[in-house]
Design a protein around this motif. Structure first.
Motif, mmCIF file in Angstrom:
data_model
loop_
_atom_site.group_PDB
_atom_site.id
_atom_site.type_symbol
_atom_site.label_atom_id
_atom_site.label_comp_id
_atom_site.label_asym_id
_atom_site.label_seq_id
_atom_site.Cartn_x
_atom_site.Cartn_y
_atom_site.Cartn_z
ATOM 1 N N GLU A 1 7.993 2.792 1.453
ATOM 2 C CA GLU A 1 9.061 1.958 1.988
ATOM 3 C C GLU A 1 9.801 2.633 3.138
ATOM 4 O O GLU A 1 10.579 1.973 3.838
ATOM 5 C CB GLU A 1 10.044 1.605 0.866
ATOM 6 C CG GLU A 1 9.425 0.694 -0.189
ATOM 7 C CD GLU A 1 10.325 0.488 -1.400
ATOM 8 O OE1 GLU A 1 11.348 1.228 -1.490
ATOM 9 O OE2 GLU A 1 10.020 -0.392 -2.214
ATOM 10 N N ARG A 2 9.563 3.919 3.358
ATOM 11 C CA ARG A 2 10.207 4.624 4.468
ATOM 12 C C ARG A 2 9.452 4.354 5.753
ATOM 13 O O ARG A 2 8.233 4.129 5.741
ATOM 14 C CB ARG A 2 10.250 6.137 4.203
ATOM 15 C CG ARG A 2 11.070 6.522 2.979
ATOM 16 C CD ARG A 2 11.239 8.035 2.936
ATOM 17 N NE ARG A 2 11.995 8.435 1.753
ATOM 18 C CZ ARG A 2 11.468 8.920 0.649
ATOM 19 N NH1 ARG A 2 10.164 9.102 0.600
ATOM 20 N NH2 ARG A 2 12.212 9.247 -0.375
ATOM 21 N N THR B 1 0.831 -1.207 0.000
ATOM 22 C CA THR B 1 0.000 0.000 0.000
ATOM 23 C C THR B 1 0.862 1.253 0.000
ATOM 24 O O THR B 1 1.926 1.293 0.595
ATOM 25 C CB THR B 1 -0.932 0.034 1.219
ATOM 26 O OG1 THR B 1 -1.701 1.232 1.169
ATOM 27 C CG2 THR B 1 -0.170 0.001 2.522
ATOM 28 N N THR B 2 0.419 2.243 -0.708
ATOM 29 C CA THR B 2 1.085 3.548 -0.703
ATOM 30 C C THR B 2 0.089 4.606 -0.253
ATOM 31 O O THR B 2 0.140 5.747 -0.673
ATOM 32 C CB THR B 2 1.648 3.876 -2.094
ATOM 33 O OG1 THR B 2 0.604 3.737 -3.060
ATOM 34 C CG2 THR B 2 2.782 2.956 -2.451
ATOM 35 N N GLY B 3 -0.842 4.210 0.606
ATOM 36 C CA GLY B 3 -1.921 5.092 1.008
ATOM 37 C C GLY B 3 -1.503 6.250 1.885
ATOM 38 O O GLY B 3 -2.314 7.110 2.184
ATOM 39 N N MET C 1 5.129 9.557 -10.448
ATOM 40 C CA MET C 1 4.288 9.540 -9.253
ATOM 41 C C MET C 1 4.281 8.157 -8.603
ATOM 42 O O MET C 1 4.361 8.022 -7.379
ATOM 43 C CB MET C 1 2.855 9.955 -9.607
ATOM 44 C CG MET C 1 2.620 11.446 -9.678
ATOM 45 S SD MET C 1 0.852 11.811 -9.900
ATOM 46 C CE MET C 1 0.793 13.514 -9.323
ATOM 47 N N LYS C 2 4.214 7.119 -9.426
ATOM 48 C CA LYS C 2 4.219 5.752 -8.895
ATOM 49 C C LYS C 2 5.537 5.455 -8.196
ATOM 50 O O LYS C 2 5.555 4.910 -7.086
ATOM 51 C CB LYS C 2 3.976 4.757 -10.025
ATOM 52 C CG LYS C 2 3.993 3.309 -9.569
ATOM 53 C CD LYS C 2 3.736 2.352 -10.719
ATOM 54 C CE LYS C 2 3.794 0.909 -10.242
ATOM 55 N NZ LYS C 2 3.546 -0.045 -11.365
ATOM 56 N N ASP C 3 6.647 5.820 -8.824
ATOM 57 C CA ASP C 3 7.957 5.573 -8.207
ATOM 58 C C ASP C 3 8.085 6.315 -6.877
ATOM 59 O O ASP C 3 8.573 5.762 -5.887
ATOM 60 C CB ASP C 3 9.069 6.013 -9.158
ATOM 61 C CG ASP C 3 9.174 5.126 -10.397
ATOM 62 O OD1 ASP C 3 8.615 4.009 -10.378
ATOM 63 O OD2 ASP C 3 9.812 5.559 -11.376
ATOM 64 N N ALA C 4 7.649 7.590 -6.851
ATOM 65 C CA ALA C 4 7.783 8.389 -5.638
ATOM 66 C C ALA C 4 6.877 7.870 -4.524
ATOM 67 O O ALA C 4 7.277 7.833 -3.352
ATOM 68 C CB ALA C 4 7.466 9.850 -5.937
ATOM 69 N N ALA C 5 5.652 7.468 -4.861
ATOM 70 C CA ALA C 5 4.741 6.956 -3.846
ATOM 71 C C ALA C 5 5.239 5.631 -3.283
ATOM 72 O O ALA C 5 5.123 5.365 -2.075
ATOM 73 C CB ALA C 5 3.342 6.799 -4.425
#
Length: 279
Positions: free
Chosen positions: A273-274, A2-4, A264-268
């Motif tokens: 992952e942080r 998830t990148t929510g 945007m996908k790469d950054a999200a």
């Protein structure tokens, strides 16, 4: 994954979706990307994305809080059928409407009207625009959602100084002027995409906002974001507009929309992952 934790807010026209004249397909025909029609108007196809952009958006919209942020009215926005699940939040009328599950939020609408009380009335600004316009280049005029006005003009016949002169007049009255393609917008200063997107982020509980846009009406949204993108076309590109957290893409036209979604996908994903921030 998830990148929510990230809210992705993007302008639509000439950022993610493109009319046929705005596609800027400069490659040989056999090398042109396959296109998906995402808007029909009066039973004719109107707006497109590349199929690759559509796949990227469908993936992003299923894993993030994706918020379309457009100057279109809700009626105009509802003509668009974006890939992926329907966005829970959408910003329309340049921030004048916050749609939640497709319905205009009354509390946000009331807040907007309170903010606009400090500006000159729409009727006064519209009347001035029409007095200054000339029939040889004015094609039509419209009022959008009882919030702002715009003219559709013949760009080739529009005097070079007309927009600046209108902006100089409108500024002291609390209004801004923006030229986008064949449209000249008059929008009150408190009516911003950034304010409505911030409210969506508050309600969604996201930690960061990433945003994309191409016009002066997107500048406040990009400035307020934690990370932002703009293509190599549009008002912002024409003015050389920059910010430390703004990524300026080399692509123009529909391929820029595809690249925005890819980044945007790469950054999200990287943000997800942080470790989560402590509150």
């Amino acid at each position: 994954m998830t990148t929510g934790r990230v809210l992705l807010a993007s302008d639509l026209d000439r950022t993610l979706i493109y009319s046929a004249p705005a596609l800027e397909l400069t490659m040989p025909d056999p090398q042109a990307p396959r296109l998906l029609c995402v808007e029909t108007y009066e039973r004719k196809p109107l707006s497109y994305m590349t199929e690759e952009a559509a796949a990227l958006l469908e993936d992003l919209a299923s894993r993030t809080v994706f918020v379309p942020a457009t100057t279109r009215t809700p009626e105009q926005y509802r003509r668009i059928r974006l890939p992926g699940p329907p966005p829970r939040f959408a910003v329309c009328s340049n921030g004048g409407r916050l749609l939640i599950d497709g319905h205009s939020d009354p509390d946000w609408r009331a807040h907007v009207h309170e903010q606009l009380a400090a500006c000159a009335p729409l009727a006064q600004v519209r009347a001035h625009m029409l007095r200054q316009a000339r029939p040889e280049w004015l094609l039509k005029e419209r009022v959008a959602d009882d919030l702002f006005a715009y003219l559709v003009v013949e760009r080739a016949l529009l005097p070079d100084t007309w927009v600046k002169e209108l902006a100089d007049w409108a500024g002291p009255y609390g209004w801004g002027i923006s030229l986008q393609g064949r449209k000249i917008y008059a929008v009150p200063h408190p009516l911003t995409k950034s304010a409505a997107v911030a409210e969506a982020a508050r309600r969604a509980g996201t930690e960061r906002v990433h945003a994309a846009g191409d016009s002066l009406l997107d500048a406040d949204l990009l400035q307020a974001a934690d990370l932002a993108w703009r293509p190599a076309h549009g008002e912002l590109a024409d003015s050389g507009w920059q910010l430390p957290h703004l990524r300026v893409l080399p692509q123009r036209g529909v391929l820029a929309g595809e690249q925005i979604l890819r980044e945007m996908k790469d950054a999200a994903t990287a943000q997800a992952e942080r470790p989560a921030s402590r509150r």
